[in-house]
Structure formats: C-alpha cells, structure tokens
Design a protein around this motif. Structure first.
Motif, PDB file in Angstrom:
ATOM      1  N   ARG A 107      45.562  24.964  66.344  1.00  0.00           N
ATOM      2  CA  ARG A 107      45.050  24.618  67.722  1.00  0.00           C
ATOM      3  C   ARG A 107      46.256  25.083  68.659  1.00  0.00           C
ATOM      4  NH1 ARG A 107      43.587  19.782  67.478  1.00  0.00           N
ATOM      5  NH2 ARG A 107      45.475  18.786  68.096  1.00  0.00           N
ATOM      6  N   VAL A 108      47.571  24.412  68.734  1.00  0.00           N
ATOM      7  CA  VAL A 108      48.443  25.049  69.581  1.00  0.00           C
ATOM      8  C   VAL A 108      48.839  26.464  69.365  1.00  0.00           C
ATOM      9  CG1 VAL A 108      49.271  22.529  69.599  1.00  0.00           C
ATOM     10  CG2 VAL A 108      50.298  24.180  67.876  1.00  0.00           C
ATOM     11  N   PHE A 109      48.802  27.144  68.387  1.00  0.00           N
ATOM     12  CA  PHE A 109      49.102  28.357  68.285  1.00  0.00           C
ATOM     13  C   PHE A 109      47.877  29.472  68.904  1.00  0.00           C
ATOM     14  CE2 PHE A 109      51.638  27.977  64.178  1.00  0.00           C
ATOM     15  CZ  PHE A 109      52.778  27.316  64.817  1.00  0.00           C
ATOM     16  N   GLN A 110      46.802  28.787  69.177  1.00  0.00           N
ATOM     17  CA  GLN A 110      45.772  29.570  69.782  1.00  0.00           C
ATOM     18  C   GLN A 110      46.031  29.134  71.469  1.00  0.00           C
ATOM     19  OE1 GLN A 110      42.644  27.766  67.514  1.00  0.00           O
ATOM     20  NE2 GLN A 110      42.009  29.963  66.977  1.00  0.00           N
ATOM     21  N   ASP A 111      46.887  28.133  71.811  1.00  0.00           N
ATOM     22  CA  ASP A 111      46.950  28.020  73.264  1.00  0.00           C
ATOM     23  C   ASP A 111      47.951  28.879  73.798  1.00  0.00           C
ATOM     24  OD1 ASP A 111      47.454  26.510  75.664  1.00  0.00           O
ATOM     25  OD2 ASP A 111      47.973  24.599  74.742  1.00  0.00           O
ATOM     26  N   PRO A 112      47.631  29.585  74.755  1.00  0.00           N
ATOM     27  CA  PRO A 112      48.470  30.417  75.481  1.00  0.00           C
ATOM     28  C   PRO A 112      49.682  29.702  76.128  1.00  0.00           C
ATOM     29  CG  PRO A 112      46.440  30.258  76.933  1.00  0.00           C
ATOM     30  CD  PRO A 112      46.309  29.615  75.540  1.00  0.00           C
ATOM     31  N   ALA A 113      49.587  28.408  76.443  1.00  0.00           N
ATOM     32  CA  ALA A 113      50.753  27.576  77.112  1.00  0.00           C
ATOM     33  C   ALA A 113      51.436  27.225  76.389  1.00  0.00           C
ATOM     34  CB  ALA A 113      50.104  26.460  77.971  1.00  0.00           C
ATOM     35  N   HIS A 114      51.372  27.421  74.858  1.00  0.00           N
ATOM     36  CA  HIS A 114      52.312  26.707  73.854  1.00  0.00           C
ATOM     37  C   HIS A 114      53.472  27.791  73.822  1.00  0.00           C
ATOM     38  CE1 HIS A 114      53.545  24.476  70.493  1.00  0.00           C
ATOM     39  NE2 HIS A 114      53.747  25.536  69.840  1.00  0.00           N
ATOM     40  N   GLY A 115      53.485  28.727  73.872  1.00  0.00           N
ATOM     41  CA  GLY A 115      54.663  29.927  73.927  1.00  0.00           C
ATOM     42  C   GLY A 115      55.267  30.017  72.518  1.00  0.00           C
ATOM     43  N   ALA A 116      54.546  29.493  71.454  1.00  0.00           N
ATOM     44  CA  ALA A 116      55.050  29.905  70.038  1.00  0.00           C
ATOM     45  C   ALA A 116      54.048  29.825  69.252  1.00  0.00           C
ATOM     46  CB  ALA A 116      56.233  28.970  69.809  1.00  0.00           C
ATOM     47  N   ALA A 117      54.088  30.679  67.826  1.00  0.00           N
ATOM     48  CA  ALA A 117      53.258  30.753  66.883  1.00  0.00           C
ATOM     49  C   ALA A 117      53.990  31.365  65.695  1.00  0.00           C
ATOM     50  CB  ALA A 117      51.963  31.609  67.145  1.00  0.00           C
ATOM     51  N   ALA A 118      53.638  30.861  64.475  1.00  0.00           N
ATOM     52  CA  ALA A 118      54.069  31.632  63.371  1.00  0.00           C
ATOM     53  C   ALA A 118      52.902  32.716  62.813  1.00  0.00           C
ATOM     54  CB  ALA A 118      54.387  30.471  62.228  1.00  0.00           C
ATOM     55  N   HIS A 119      53.229  33.773  61.993  1.00  0.00           N
ATOM     56  CA  HIS A 119      52.382  34.488  61.232  1.00  0.00           C
ATOM     57  C   HIS A 119      51.441  33.911  60.277  1.00  0.00           C
ATOM     58  CE1 HIS A 119      55.928  36.942  62.446  1.00  0.00           C
ATOM     59  NE2 HIS A 119      54.847  37.840  62.366  1.00  0.00           N
ATOM     60  N   TYR A 120      51.943  32.604  59.636  1.00  0.00           N
ATOM     61  CA  TYR A 120      50.902  32.210  58.575  1.00  0.00           C
ATOM     62  C   TYR A 120      51.156  30.791  58.861  1.00  0.00           C
ATOM     63  CZ  TYR A 120      50.758  36.417  56.223  1.00  0.00           C
ATOM     64  OH  TYR A 120      50.566  38.052  56.004  1.00  0.00           O
ATOM     65  N   VAL A 121      50.055  29.582  58.455  1.00  0.00           N
ATOM     66  CA  VAL A 121      50.084  28.236  58.352  1.00  0.00           C
ATOM     67  C   VAL A 121      49.550  28.067  56.963  1.00  0.00           C
ATOM     68  CG1 VAL A 121      49.610  26.194  59.294  1.00  0.00           C
ATOM     69  CG2 VAL A 121      49.598  28.129  60.828  1.00  0.00           C
TER      70      VAL A 121
END
Length: 226
Positions: A107-121
C-alpha cells in the motif's frame, strides 16, 4: 652594439619559447578538459536517455523480470525510469524488512507521497510481488548510488521478531536473489548481497540481528546451482 643585439635576440627568443610552451600547455589543458567534459556530457546523456523527446524503451504493462512473481505496480513517484544495466551496472542486492505487514508495504509503495519503494516484496508464505522493473531505479536504499546499482527486496515482518522470517520466506527470497545474481553476474557473497543497514549513509537497521545471513547465502547458492 652587436653583442647587445644578439643577447636581446636570444632573450627575446627565450621569452617567446617560454611563452610558446605556456600557450601549448594551455591549449593541451583546454583540449583535455574539453575531452573530459564531452565524456561527462555523454555519460549524463546515456543516463538520461528517457528524458529525450521520442525516446522510450519498449515496455509492456505488468511485464515481470521474475517469472514466479505477481505484478503490482508501485507509484511512479517512488522510482525513476532507467535502462539498467546499460546505463547503470547492477552489482548489489539489498535486503530489507518492511517493519509491518505485506499488505501495508504494498500500500505505501503505491502511495506517491511515500517517496520510496523496493523492486520486490516477499510475504511470509513465500509469495513474491514485483512492483518495479529491475531496469528502473527504485528509491529503496536511501543512497542515490546504491539505488542506481542495486535491486531491493523487502520482506514482510519486524526486525525484532525472528519468527517472522519463515522457511518459506527464506527459500522464496533466495530463489529470487539467485535469479537476480545470475541475470547480472553478481557474486553470491556478503559483499554483494547486503542489508539495508550496510548502505552508506542510511539510518535503517534492517534486516536486523535475527536475519540468518549464513543460512540465506547458502540458500541463494543452492538455488543458483539448481
């Protein structure tokens, strides 16, 4: 009178020679600088190919780099387009822990305000979700250089709960890491498969003291051998 003229001529010639060397030095220096500037500009251009009008690497929505994964797209605000490994060599896998649930991480990786995401979960039961293509730069490591050179893998759980790191999770993650290492020729060792805590300049502690590094590296090697 004649001696003074000869001396003056020699002096003048010496001065011209001295000035000539200086001019040549300046010209050579300028040429070297120009070559260096051109090389730097070319490198920047190669790294910024996606910004050029009409230039777009062919992509298919939902395309996977790892066949066992399920695709769920991260927000474009949490990564940037690239052409790895053509523009940035990939030589690291970075291991993360979500400090929360699998669903919460997605959910947070889909949130543009989060500012971070990984390639895989990777979920506790071994399910793998890919959220960013490996050719793109994910904002996961908190270090620009490491973001550009690595693939990030998040794992569901908390760093202080060893029970969260299940056998299914270890095995699924190890197969994923083996595939990544094989794809880019990354050595399977602790220099090239690292924790988020080992990224320079980071303030994160994951995957924490309960992550079994010896076990994990052995599993990655075994998966690679298979």
């Amino acid at each position: 009178m004649g001696t003074k003229k000869a001396a003056g001529a020699r002096q003048s010639a010496g001065a011209e020679a001295e000035h000539g060397i200086s001019r040549r030095g300046l010209l050579i220096g300028a040429a070297v600088t120009a070559v260096g500037t051109a090389a730097l500009a070319r490198e920047k251009l190669e790294h910024a190919w996606w910004r050029l009008p009409g230039v777009e690497k062919p992509r298919k929505p939902g395309e996977l780099d790892y066949a066992r994964a399920q695709w769920t797209a991260a927000s474009p605000a949490n990564w940037r387009r690239a052409d790895r490994p053509a523009d940035y060599a990939i030589d690291r896998v970075v291991i993360h822990v979500t400090q929360g649930s699998f669903r919460g991480a997605v959910r947070v990786f889909q949130d543009p305000a989060h500012g971070a995401a990984a390639h895989y979960v990777v979920r506790k039961d071994g399910h793998v979700t890919q959220m960013i293509r490996e050719l793109d730069v994910a904002f996961h490591a908190g270090n620009k250089s490491y973001n550009e050179r690595s693939v990030g893998i998040e794992h569901e759980g908390f760093v202080d709960r060893p029970q969260d790191f299940t056998a299914a999770m270890y095995e699924a993650s190890a197969r994923l890491s083996a595939a990544i290492c094989g794809r880019y020729g990354i050595p399977v060792d602790r220099t090239h498969i690292i924790g988020h805590v080992e990224v320079p300049g980071t303030d994160h502690t994951d995957p924490g003291p309960h992550w079994g590094w010896d076990r994990y590296i052995e599993l990655v090697r075994a998966a690679g051998a298979r």
